[in-house]
Each structure stands twice: as C-alpha cells, then as structure tokens.
Design a protein around this motif. Structure first.
Motif, mmCIF file in Angstrom:
data_model
loop_
_atom_site.group_PDB
_atom_site.id
_atom_site.type_symbol
_atom_site.label_atom_id
_atom_site.label_comp_id
_atom_site.label_asym_id
_atom_site.label_seq_id
_atom_site.Cartn_x
_atom_site.Cartn_y
_atom_site.Cartn_z
ATOM 1 N N GLY A 192 14.160 53.700 -11.383
ATOM 2 C CA GLY A 192 12.999 52.903 -10.926
ATOM 3 C C GLY A 192 13.568 51.443 -10.310
ATOM 4 N N PRO A 193 14.253 50.756 -11.120
ATOM 5 C CA PRO A 193 15.017 49.589 -10.584
ATOM 6 C C PRO A 193 15.785 49.700 -9.415
ATOM 7 N N SER A 194 16.437 50.748 -9.224
ATOM 8 C CA SER A 194 17.204 51.292 -8.046
ATOM 9 C C SER A 194 16.252 51.173 -6.838
ATOM 10 N N LEU A 195 15.240 52.049 -7.028
ATOM 11 C CA LEU A 195 14.056 52.045 -5.877
ATOM 12 C C LEU A 195 13.346 50.775 -5.590
ATOM 13 N N MET A 196 13.448 49.793 -6.460
ATOM 14 C CA MET A 196 12.974 48.689 -6.044
ATOM 15 C C MET A 196 13.874 47.747 -5.167
ATOM 16 N N MET A 197 15.086 48.242 -5.179
ATOM 17 C CA MET A 197 16.166 47.139 -4.619
ATOM 18 C C MET A 197 15.916 47.252 -3.282
ATOM 19 N N PHE A 198 15.464 48.193 -2.546
ATOM 20 C CA PHE A 198 15.035 48.138 -1.237
ATOM 21 C C PHE A 198 13.739 47.185 -0.684
ATOM 22 N N GLY A 199 13.296 46.602 -2.001
ATOM 23 C CA GLY A 199 12.192 45.579 -1.539
ATOM 24 C C GLY A 199 10.665 46.237 -1.611
ATOM 25 N N PRO A 200 9.657 45.396 -1.714
ATOM 26 C CA PRO A 200 8.351 45.972 -1.531
ATOM 27 C C PRO A 200 8.112 46.922 -0.722
ATOM 28 N N SER A 201 6.862 47.550 -0.590
ATOM 29 C CA SER A 201 6.396 48.511 0.271
ATOM 30 C C SER A 201 6.305 47.846 1.731
ATOM 31 N N ASP A 202 6.355 48.510 2.741
ATOM 32 C CA ASP A 202 6.241 47.933 4.229
ATOM 33 C C ASP A 202 5.093 46.990 4.000
ATOM 34 N N GLU A 203 3.999 47.527 3.807
ATOM 35 C CA GLU A 203 2.762 46.833 4.022
ATOM 36 C C GLU A 203 2.837 45.107 3.068
ATOM 37 N N ASN A 204 3.768 45.262 2.142
ATOM 38 C CA ASN A 204 3.878 43.886 1.291
ATOM 39 C C ASN A 204 5.026 43.172 1.555
ATOM 40 N N VAL A 262 6.805 40.668 3.637
ATOM 41 C CA VAL A 262 6.630 39.741 4.510
ATOM 42 C C VAL A 262 7.468 39.505 5.431
ATOM 43 N N HIS A 263 8.483 39.806 5.277
ATOM 44 C CA HIS A 263 9.824 39.357 6.453
ATOM 45 C C HIS A 263 9.932 40.390 7.294
ATOM 46 N N SER A 264 9.569 41.664 7.033
ATOM 47 C CA SER A 264 10.183 42.898 7.893
ATOM 48 C C SER A 264 9.937 42.781 9.204
ATOM 49 N N ALA A 265 8.416 42.567 9.592
ATOM 50 C CA ALA A 265 8.100 42.661 11.203
ATOM 51 C C ALA A 265 9.196 41.810 12.034
ATOM 52 N N GLN A 266 9.369 40.484 11.397
ATOM 53 C CA GLN A 266 10.058 39.534 12.393
ATOM 54 C C GLN A 266 11.393 39.801 12.303
ATOM 55 N N SER A 267 11.960 39.991 11.123
ATOM 56 C CA SER A 267 13.309 40.422 11.075
ATOM 57 C C SER A 267 13.860 41.812 11.882
ATOM 58 N N MET A 268 12.840 42.525 11.834
ATOM 59 C CA MET A 268 13.184 43.772 12.644
ATOM 60 C C MET A 268 13.094 43.389 14.139
ATOM 61 N N ALA A 269 12.319 42.578 14.388
ATOM 62 C CA ALA A 269 12.202 42.077 15.909
ATOM 63 C C ALA A 269 13.693 41.367 16.220
ATOM 64 N N TRP A 270 14.027 40.707 15.493
ATOM 65 C CA TRP A 270 15.373 40.101 15.547
ATOM 66 C C TRP A 270 16.443 40.851 15.314
ATOM 67 N N LYS A 271 16.266 42.003 14.675
ATOM 68 C CA LYS A 271 17.364 42.957 14.225
ATOM 69 C C LYS A 271 18.218 42.274 13.358
ATOM 70 N N ILE A 272 17.702 41.393 12.585
ATOM 71 C CA ILE A 272 18.209 40.726 11.146
ATOM 72 C C ILE A 272 18.188 42.068 10.184
ATOM 73 N N LYS A 273 17.335 42.804 10.361
ATOM 74 C CA LYS A 273 17.052 44.036 9.627
ATOM 75 C C LYS A 273 16.907 45.093 10.562
ATOM 76 N N ASN A 328 16.183 48.488 9.558
ATOM 77 C CA ASN A 328 15.394 49.438 8.892
ATOM 78 C C ASN A 328 14.170 48.920 8.229
ATOM 79 N N SER A 329 13.118 49.604 7.896
ATOM 80 C CA SER A 329 12.117 49.030 6.888
ATOM 81 C C SER A 329 12.578 49.421 5.530
ATOM 82 N N ASN A 330 11.739 48.697 4.746
ATOM 83 C CA ASN A 330 12.198 49.215 3.231
ATOM 84 C C ASN A 330 11.971 50.365 2.802
ATOM 85 N N ASP A 331 10.721 50.847 3.216
ATOM 86 C CA ASP A 331 10.240 52.304 2.768
ATOM 87 C C ASP A 331 11.285 53.314 3.559
ATOM 88 N N GLU A 332 11.630 53.023 4.862
ATOM 89 C CA GLU A 332 12.491 53.932 5.343
ATOM 90 C C GLU A 332 13.844 54.263 4.804
#
Ligand code: ACO
Length: 311
Positions: A191-203, A205-216, A218-222
């Motif tokens: 369980g803790p290893s699955l948590m390493m990827f961060g919260p679900s995509d809907e929760n 907060v940073h994914s959308a902007q970070s992916m637009a800037w290619k800081i990230k 892939n999404s956490n759920d992916e």
C-alpha cells in the motif's frame, strides 16, 4: 490572454526544448520545480534512514557491502538533486532548513519502519521499483539540470531494484520462516508503495500545470497502474501474494484492476502522523547538529585559503 514571453516559453516546452538555468522562465515554473526537486532531494536523503537501520545487521558480509553501497548512492542522488535545485536560485542551506523544520516534504514512504531483513528486499524491489517507474520518464523533463541528474540516478536505481528483488528471491525460496518474512514485508510495503505516486489524479493539485510544463511527464494514476502491471508478475514469480483481494487482470483494459491504497492514511502521513515521521526528522536534525563542527571547520579553512590567495 497569455503574455508573449510566457507564450514563447510554452512554445519551447511544446517543442521539447530543454530549459536551462539562465533562460527566462515563469515564476510558477521556477517555484514548482524548486518544490518538486527539493522534495525529491529530501526523499533521497531521508530515504537512507530505513535502510541504514539494517547495515550493521545484514546477514552476510556481501549483503552488508551491497547495502552500504546502495545507501551511499542515495546520498549521492540527494546531492545531485540539491545542485539541480540550486541552479534555480534556492540555496541548499535553505532547503535543508526547510526539511529540518518540517516545512518541506519528503516522500511518504520513508515514514514506515523497516522491521525485518526481508524489508530490505521489499524496499529495493517495491520502493526503488516505484521510484524508477516515476523517474525514467523524468529523464525527459523540460528542465535541463533535472533531466540530466535523472540519467545517472535511474541507472543506479535499477541496480537498487535488482538487489532488492535478489533478496526477495533468496527469502521467498528459503525456509518457511524466511518465506513468511518475505510475505509479511510485501504485505506491509504494498500500500505505501502505491502511495508513492501521489494522490489520485483528481486530487493531484499540481499535475495539470506540471504536465503542461513537462515538469511531470505522466499522471500519478498512469504511473501507479504501470507499476502494478509490472510488479504483479514479479510477485507471482516469487510465489508471494499481493495483499489485494480485488486484484485481477482486466483483459479489456489490458491492465490489472487493483484496490486503491488507504488514502486517509496517506494524508495522515503527509500531516506528520505516520509511524516514523518524528523519528526521521529527529535523526536528520541530530545529524545536522552533530555535523556543525565539520561545516565550521570547512568554512574556516576556505576563509583562510581565500585570505592567503588575496595576499
Ligand atoms: N509523499 C509525500 N508527499 C506527496 C507524495 C508522497 N508520496 N505524493 C504527493 N505528495 C504531495 C505533493 O508534494 C503535494 O504537496 P505540496 O503541494 O505541499 O508540495 C501534494 O501531495 C499533492 O500532490 P500532487 O499535486 O500530485 O504533487 P506532484 O505533482 O508533485 O506529484 C510526485 C507528486 C509524483 C511524487 C512528484 O512530485 C514527482 O514525480 N516527484 C519526483 C520524484 C520523487 O520525488 N520521488 C521521491 C521518492 S523516490 C526516492 O527518493 C527513492
């Protein structure tokens, strides 16, 4: 309407240009990178603690040498990442202060205890496995110094993952007591290893902007799904059972269906209430305090050399 400088920046990102330290960048890009790279560096540093716990108790000289080298690698990763963050205008001293005061985060995974030798296997296999899953795509991240740091880190992480799996193979094929220890480690770290990827995509907060800037990339759920798909067959090969009754191959999706980890527990660990949060921060603070004479000695030596050179 986006300002022209920001539009030009986004166009460079879209064209897969690397952004370098002296290039113009939006404040938000700089801040977000300092946050992510800083947290990443802190994770490598704090990540030495759960495994450092077993160096003196490794079962053979060979296992001890391997574990020692691995923990030293993690320290090195922390240092490259602090350097990468420093190119954005934050000092390592500042980041260290923010780690030690609890202001900056590090990965939730390192707030769990390592209770048995099998945990060294599970950490290498699952935790480093999850880290690689997240970091291989970061070799293509838009910020040059971060992307380049990832190349060497990923090579070393692959060795870490293999050494963990090697321990798991030994344990899973050992005595009944060893097999049970391996299963118990998998039960606690799944369980803790699955948590390493961060919260679900809907929760996230940073994914959308970070992916637009290619800081990230892939999404956490992916990435979580990719990790499950890769790891389940490895558990089967070990003859161990992933602690998830709902786990099954979904032919239609071409992926495993799996249960979400306990997200309440995750957010609680982030708030500082995990099993080892206090212990980890105390250990880092102690190391910082006890290293003070070394820092002062080095600064005094550097000042002397500067003074001699100026004469
Ligand atoms: N542990 C601690 N905090 C986490 C974790 C986690 N596993 N996952 C997410 N968070 C935090 C985020 O830092 C963010 O908090 P903040 O706004 O205070 O900084 C918040 O939860 C919301 O999450 P997201 O919006 O999804 O955050 P982000 O876009 O940064 O995604 C992720 C999280 C995937 C960890 C990303 O930061 C990343 O890829 N980092 C680089 C890799 C890394 O740091 N790995 C460390 C562990 S591996 C190792 O050291 C061996």
């Amino acid at each position: 309407e986006m300002d022209p400088q920001e539009r030009a920046f986004q166009e460079r990102i879209n064209a897969n240009d690397k952004i370098e330290p002296k290039d113009w960048m939006p404040d938000g890009y700089r801040k977000n990178l300092i946050r992510q790279i800083g947290q990443h560096a802190h994770s490598e540093i704090v990540g030495q603690l759960p495994e450092g716990n077993w160096i003196t108790r490794a079962p053979t000289l060979e296992r001890k040498a391997i574990l020692l080298a691995k923990v030293q690698d993690e320290a090195g990763h922390g240092l490259y990442l602090y350097c990468a963050a420093e190119t954005l205008g934050v000092s390592r001293d500042q980041m260290t202060r923010d780690l030690l005061s609890g202001k900056m985060k590090y990965s939730s995974i390192f707030n769990y205890p390592t209770l048995t030798w099998a945990d060294m296997g599970a950490v290498g296999w699952l935790v480093d496995g999850a880290a690689i899953m997240n970091q291989v795509p970061l070799q293509r991240t838009s910020y040059g110094p971060y992307a380049r740091a990832m190349v060497r880190i990923c090579k070393e992480e692959s060795f870490h993952q293999r050494q963990g799996y090697d321990i798991m193979m030994k344990m899973a094929n050992g005595t009944e007591a060893q097999r049970k220890m391996a299963q118990d480690a998998l039960n606690r770290f799944w369980g803790p290893s699955l948590m390493m990827f961060g919260p679900s995509d809907e929760n996230s907060v940073h994914s959308a902007q970070s992916m637009a800037w290619k800081i990230k990339m892939n999404s956490n759920d992916e990435l979580r799904q990719k990790f499950v798909d890769q790891t389940v067959p490895q558990a089967e090969y070990l003859g161990l059972t992933v602690p998830d009754d709902t786990l099954r191959w979904n032919e239609e999706r071409g992926h495993y269906d799996f249960a979400q980890p306990d997200w309440d527990e995750f957010f609680d660990v982030l708030k500082g209430n995990g099993p080892c949060n206090t212990e980890r921060l105390e250990a880092r603070n102690k190391a910082w305090d006890e290293g003070r004479w070394v820092r002062e000695g080095l600064l005094a030596h550097a000042a002397k050399k500067r003074a001699a050179a100026a004469q």
